[in-house]
Design a protein around this motif. Sequence first.
Motif, PDB file in Angstrom:
ATOM      1  N   ALA A 103       0.825  -1.210   0.000  1.00  0.00           N
ATOM      2  CA  ALA A 103       0.000   0.000   0.000  1.00  0.00           C
ATOM      3  C   ALA A 103       0.858   1.259   0.000  1.00  0.00           C
ATOM      4  O   ALA A 103       0.468   2.276  -0.583  1.00  0.00           O
ATOM      5  CB  ALA A 103      -0.922  -0.005   1.215  1.00  0.00           C
ATOM      6  N   LEU A 104       2.023   1.217   0.623  1.00  0.00           N
ATOM      7  CA  LEU A 104       2.907   2.379   0.638  1.00  0.00           C
ATOM      8  C   LEU A 104       3.429   2.692  -0.758  1.00  0.00           C
ATOM      9  O   LEU A 104       3.413   3.860  -1.193  1.00  0.00           O
ATOM     10  CB  LEU A 104       4.066   2.125   1.605  1.00  0.00           C
ATOM     11  N   SER A 105       3.881   1.689  -1.475  1.00  0.00           N
ATOM     12  CA  SER A 105       4.392   1.930  -2.825  1.00  0.00           C
ATOM     13  C   SER A 105       3.273   2.325  -3.781  1.00  0.00           C
ATOM     14  O   SER A 105       3.409   3.254  -4.583  1.00  0.00           O
ATOM     15  CB  SER A 105       5.110   0.673  -3.336  1.00  0.00           C
ATOM     16  N   GLY A 106       2.132   1.618  -3.699  1.00  0.00           N
ATOM     17  CA  GLY A 106       1.021   1.963  -4.580  1.00  0.00           C
ATOM     18  C   GLY A 106       0.399   3.309  -4.248  1.00  0.00           C
ATOM     19  O   GLY A 106       0.011   4.067  -5.144  1.00  0.00           O
ATOM     20  N   GLY A 107       0.288   3.638  -2.964  1.00  0.00           N
ATOM     21  CA  GLY A 107      -0.264   4.924  -2.576  1.00  0.00           C
ATOM     22  C   GLY A 107       0.608   6.087  -3.012  1.00  0.00           C
ATOM     23  O   GLY A 107       0.095   7.149  -3.403  1.00  0.00           O
ATOM     24  N   TYR A 108       1.921   5.904  -2.973  1.00  0.00           N
ATOM     25  CA  TYR A 108       2.822   6.967  -3.438  1.00  0.00           C
ATOM     26  C   TYR A 108       2.661   7.188  -4.941  1.00  0.00           C
ATOM     27  O   TYR A 108       2.649   8.331  -5.414  1.00  0.00           O
ATOM     28  CB  TYR A 108       4.264   6.612  -3.104  1.00  0.00           C
ATOM     29  N   ALA A 109       2.527   6.100  -5.690  1.00  0.00           N
ATOM     30  CA  ALA A 109       2.343   6.237  -7.142  1.00  0.00           C
ATOM     31  C   ALA A 109       1.031   6.942  -7.464  1.00  0.00           C
ATOM     32  O   ALA A 109       0.974   7.801  -8.364  1.00  0.00           O
ATOM     33  CB  ALA A 109       2.384   4.859  -7.794  1.00  0.00           C
ATOM     34  N   LEU A 110      -0.039   6.619  -6.741  1.00  0.00           N
ATOM     35  CA  LEU A 110      -1.326   7.264  -6.993  1.00  0.00           C
ATOM     36  C   LEU A 110      -1.312   8.734  -6.598  1.00  0.00           C
ATOM     37  O   LEU A 110      -2.019   9.550  -7.210  1.00  0.00           O
ATOM     38  CB  LEU A 110      -2.430   6.538  -6.211  1.00  0.00           C
ATOM     39  N   ALA A 111      -0.527   9.083  -5.594  1.00  0.00           N
ATOM     40  CA  ALA A 111      -0.527  10.462  -5.109  1.00  0.00           C
ATOM     41  C   ALA A 111       0.420  11.371  -5.886  1.00  0.00           C
ATOM     42  O   ALA A 111       0.135  12.562  -6.044  1.00  0.00           O
ATOM     43  CB  ALA A 111      -0.147  10.478  -3.622  1.00  0.00           C
ATOM     44  N   ARG A 112       1.529  10.847  -6.388  1.00  0.00           N
ATOM     45  CA  ARG A 112       2.557  11.705  -6.981  1.00  0.00           C
ATOM     46  C   ARG A 112       2.644  11.623  -8.498  1.00  0.00           C
ATOM     47  O   ARG A 112       3.262  12.483  -9.114  1.00  0.00           O
ATOM     48  CB  ARG A 112       3.922  11.335  -6.374  1.00  0.00           C
ATOM     49  N   TYR A 113       2.046  10.615  -9.111  1.00  0.00           N
ATOM     50  CA  TYR A 113       2.152  10.467 -10.568  1.00  0.00           C
ATOM     51  C   TYR A 113       0.770  10.649 -11.204  1.00  0.00           C
ATOM     52  O   TYR A 113      -0.242  10.206 -10.657  1.00  0.00           O
ATOM     53  CB  TYR A 113       2.720   9.099 -10.948  1.00  0.00           C
ATOM     54  N   SER A 114       0.763  11.274 -12.351  1.00  0.00           N
ATOM     55  CA  SER A 114      -0.460  11.408 -13.145  1.00  0.00           C
ATOM     56  C   SER A 114      -0.337  10.477 -14.349  1.00  0.00           C
ATOM     57  O   SER A 114       0.580  10.609 -15.159  1.00  0.00           O
ATOM     58  CB  SER A 114      -0.651  12.855 -13.613  1.00  0.00           C
ATOM     59  N   PHE A 115      -1.254   9.551 -14.461  1.00  0.00           N
ATOM     60  CA  PHE A 115      -1.214   8.596 -15.565  1.00  0.00           C
ATOM     61  C   PHE A 115      -2.651   8.298 -15.984  1.00  0.00           C
ATOM     62  O   PHE A 115      -3.612   8.509 -15.231  1.00  0.00           O
ATOM     63  CB  PHE A 115      -0.483   7.310 -15.170  1.00  0.00           C
ATOM     64  N   ARG A 116      -2.770   7.811 -17.182  1.00  0.00           N
ATOM     65  CA  ARG A 116      -4.094   7.522 -17.722  1.00  0.00           C
ATOM     66  C   ARG A 116      -4.724   6.352 -16.964  1.00  0.00           C
ATOM     67  O   ARG A 116      -4.090   5.312 -16.756  1.00  0.00           O
ATOM     68  CB  ARG A 116      -3.988   7.186 -19.206  1.00  0.00           C
ATOM     69  N   GLY A 117      -5.969   6.530 -16.553  1.00  0.00           N
ATOM     70  CA  GLY A 117      -6.691   5.476 -15.851  1.00  0.00           C
ATOM     71  C   GLY A 117      -6.556   5.520 -14.341  1.00  0.00           C
ATOM     72  O   GLY A 117      -6.994   4.574 -13.680  1.00  0.00           O
ATOM     73  N   ARG A 118      -5.968   6.585 -13.795  1.00  0.00           N
ATOM     74  CA  ARG A 118      -5.788   6.635 -12.345  1.00  0.00           C
ATOM     75  C   ARG A 118      -7.136   6.714 -11.620  1.00  0.00           C
ATOM     76  O   ARG A 118      -7.357   5.995 -10.632  1.00  0.00           O
ATOM     77  CB  ARG A 118      -4.922   7.835 -11.961  1.00  0.00           C
ATOM     78  N   GLN A 119      -8.024   7.583 -12.093  1.00  0.00           N
ATOM     79  CA  GLN A 119      -9.333   7.700 -11.460  1.00  0.00           C
ATOM     80  C   GLN A 119     -10.138   6.411 -11.608  1.00  0.00           C
ATOM     81  O   GLN A 119     -10.851   5.996 -10.677  1.00  0.00           O
ATOM     82  CB  GLN A 119     -10.101   8.873 -12.059  1.00  0.00           C
ATOM     83  N   LEU A 120     -10.023   5.772 -12.759  1.00  0.00           N
ATOM     84  CA  LEU A 120     -10.722   4.502 -12.959  1.00  0.00           C
ATOM     85  C   LEU A 120     -10.185   3.438 -12.006  1.00  0.00           C
ATOM     86  O   LEU A 120     -10.949   2.612 -11.470  1.00  0.00           O
ATOM     87  CB  LEU A 120     -10.567   4.047 -14.409  1.00  0.00           C
ATOM     88  N   PHE A 121      -8.881   3.463 -11.791  1.00  0.00           N
ATOM     89  CA  PHE A 121      -8.279   2.510 -10.856  1.00  0.00           C
ATOM     90  C   PHE A 121      -8.794   2.736  -9.437  1.00  0.00           C
ATOM     91  O   PHE A 121      -9.113   1.782  -8.717  1.00  0.00           O
ATOM     92  CB  PHE A 121      -6.755   2.651 -10.905  1.00  0.00           C
ATOM     93  N   LEU A 122      -8.895   3.998  -9.003  1.00  0.00           N
ATOM     94  CA  LEU A 122      -9.412   4.303  -7.675  1.00  0.00           C
ATOM     95  C   LEU A 122     -10.873   3.875  -7.530  1.00  0.00           C
ATOM     96  O   LEU A 122     -11.272   3.350  -6.483  1.00  0.00           O
ATOM     97  CB  LEU A 122      -9.269   5.796  -7.385  1.00  0.00           C
ATOM     98  N   VAL A 123     -11.665   4.088  -8.567  1.00  0.00           N
ATOM     99  CA  VAL A 123     -13.067   3.667  -8.528  1.00  0.00           C
ATOM    100  C   VAL A 123     -13.160   2.146  -8.424  1.00  0.00           C
ATOM    101  O   VAL A 123     -13.996   1.598  -7.682  1.00  0.00           O
ATOM    102  CB  VAL A 123     -13.811   4.185  -9.769  1.00  0.00           C
ATOM    103  N   ALA A 124     -12.287   1.455  -9.148  1.00  0.00           N
ATOM    104  CA  ALA A 124     -12.293  -0.008  -9.077  1.00  0.00           C
ATOM    105  C   ALA A 124     -11.907  -0.481  -7.679  1.00  0.00           C
ATOM    106  O   ALA A 124     -12.488  -1.447  -7.152  1.00  0.00           O
ATOM    107  CB  ALA A 124     -11.333  -0.586 -10.116  1.00  0.00           C
ATOM    108  N   MET A 125     -10.937   0.193  -7.055  1.00  0.00           N
ATOM    109  CA  MET A 125     -10.555  -0.169  -5.695  1.00  0.00           C
ATOM    110  C   MET A 125     -11.702   0.050  -4.720  1.00  0.00           C
ATOM    111  O   MET A 125     -11.939  -0.759  -3.809  1.00  0.00           O
ATOM    112  CB  MET A 125      -9.345   0.664  -5.257  1.00  0.00           C
ATOM    113  N   LEU A 126     -12.438   1.145  -4.911  1.00  0.00           N
ATOM    114  CA  LEU A 126     -13.586   1.406  -4.051  1.00  0.00           C
ATOM    115  C   LEU A 126     -14.686   0.369  -4.257  1.00  0.00           C
ATOM    116  O   LEU A 126     -15.339  -0.059  -3.295  1.00  0.00           O
ATOM    117  CB  LEU A 126     -14.130   2.811  -4.307  1.00  0.00           C
ATOM    118  N   CYS A 127     -14.899  -0.039  -5.488  1.00  0.00           N
ATOM    119  CA  CYS A 127     -15.966  -1.000  -5.776  1.00  0.00           C
ATOM    120  C   CYS A 127     -15.678  -2.366  -5.148  1.00  0.00           C
ATOM    121  O   CYS A 127     -16.619  -3.100  -4.798  1.00  0.00           O
ATOM    122  CB  CYS A 127     -16.161  -1.146  -7.278  1.00  0.00           C
TER     123      CYS A 127
END
Length: 291
Positions: A103-127
């Motif tokens: 979670a530390l490595s993945g959370g850092y990537a989600l917080a500091r990098y902008s890439f295509r599909g990031r919001q979709l990935f977060l929605v999938a994690m929530l689902c």
Amino acid sequence: MTTTLPRAQLPAPVRTPPPRSRAQRVSRWQIYLPLGLYLLFTLVPFYWMLVFAFRPRGSDSLLPWPITFDNFATVWTGMGFGVFFQNSLLVGVASLISTTVIALSGGYALARYSFRGRQLFLVAMLCTQFIPGAMMLIPLFEIFRTLGLVNSLWALVIAETVFQLPLSLILISGFIRNIPVELEQAAWVDGCSRLRGFFAVVLPMLRPALIAVGSFAFIHSWNNFLFALMFVSEQEKFTLPVGLAFTIGEFSVDFGALAAGGVVAAVPVVLVFAVIQRYLVQGMSAGAVKG
């Protein structure tokens, strides 16, 4: 002749507080009575568990007197709760470490990098949080059977890590967003690489979030009954929840041993919460704020 006092010697004007509305005028009993009833409702089962665990067998006293530890000796040595405790501790610590690191490595990537599909990935994690664990038993069992992990404690570690990662990723990524990126950039200017800047600047500020994520992973794996029941069949590999279930016989129940096992299972969780509760609240509140 009229004398005027200097401005410094004039009495300060008395400020009267504004009148409180009816909604604000709440008496103490309206606060403490519901809280007291809730506390009583919550603590009564724990009280009876302690009474059955510490009073002698055959006694019907409402107080655990005289205090005896025979029930604890029975469950720890006679029923194998020492082994169950070690198994639960191994699964809990391993799940804590794996969940926190990933979670530390993945959370850092989600917080500091902008890439295509990031919001979709977060929605999938929530689902994934809406999917009950019972629905995944058959797919997980087939995967573990193919990998040869059935009847292994590592199957419990993998399953717990998978189910704890979505919430842990969201918490840590939200916490990292609240840390100004300028602090890392200052470390880069001073000659630090991105990895060294992360360990020197970001990681020390993540202590509340890491404690919150690690404690949730440990407590969930410690209390989980379904996965341990389905993926483990040998008694020497049982965890505490499964061991407690097997103290209930077909025709009789040893309430003293069952209560003593419940105390053994509850004490580590209570101690963990007592130690980390201030970090837990801080980590949850910080990770829930959008940066």
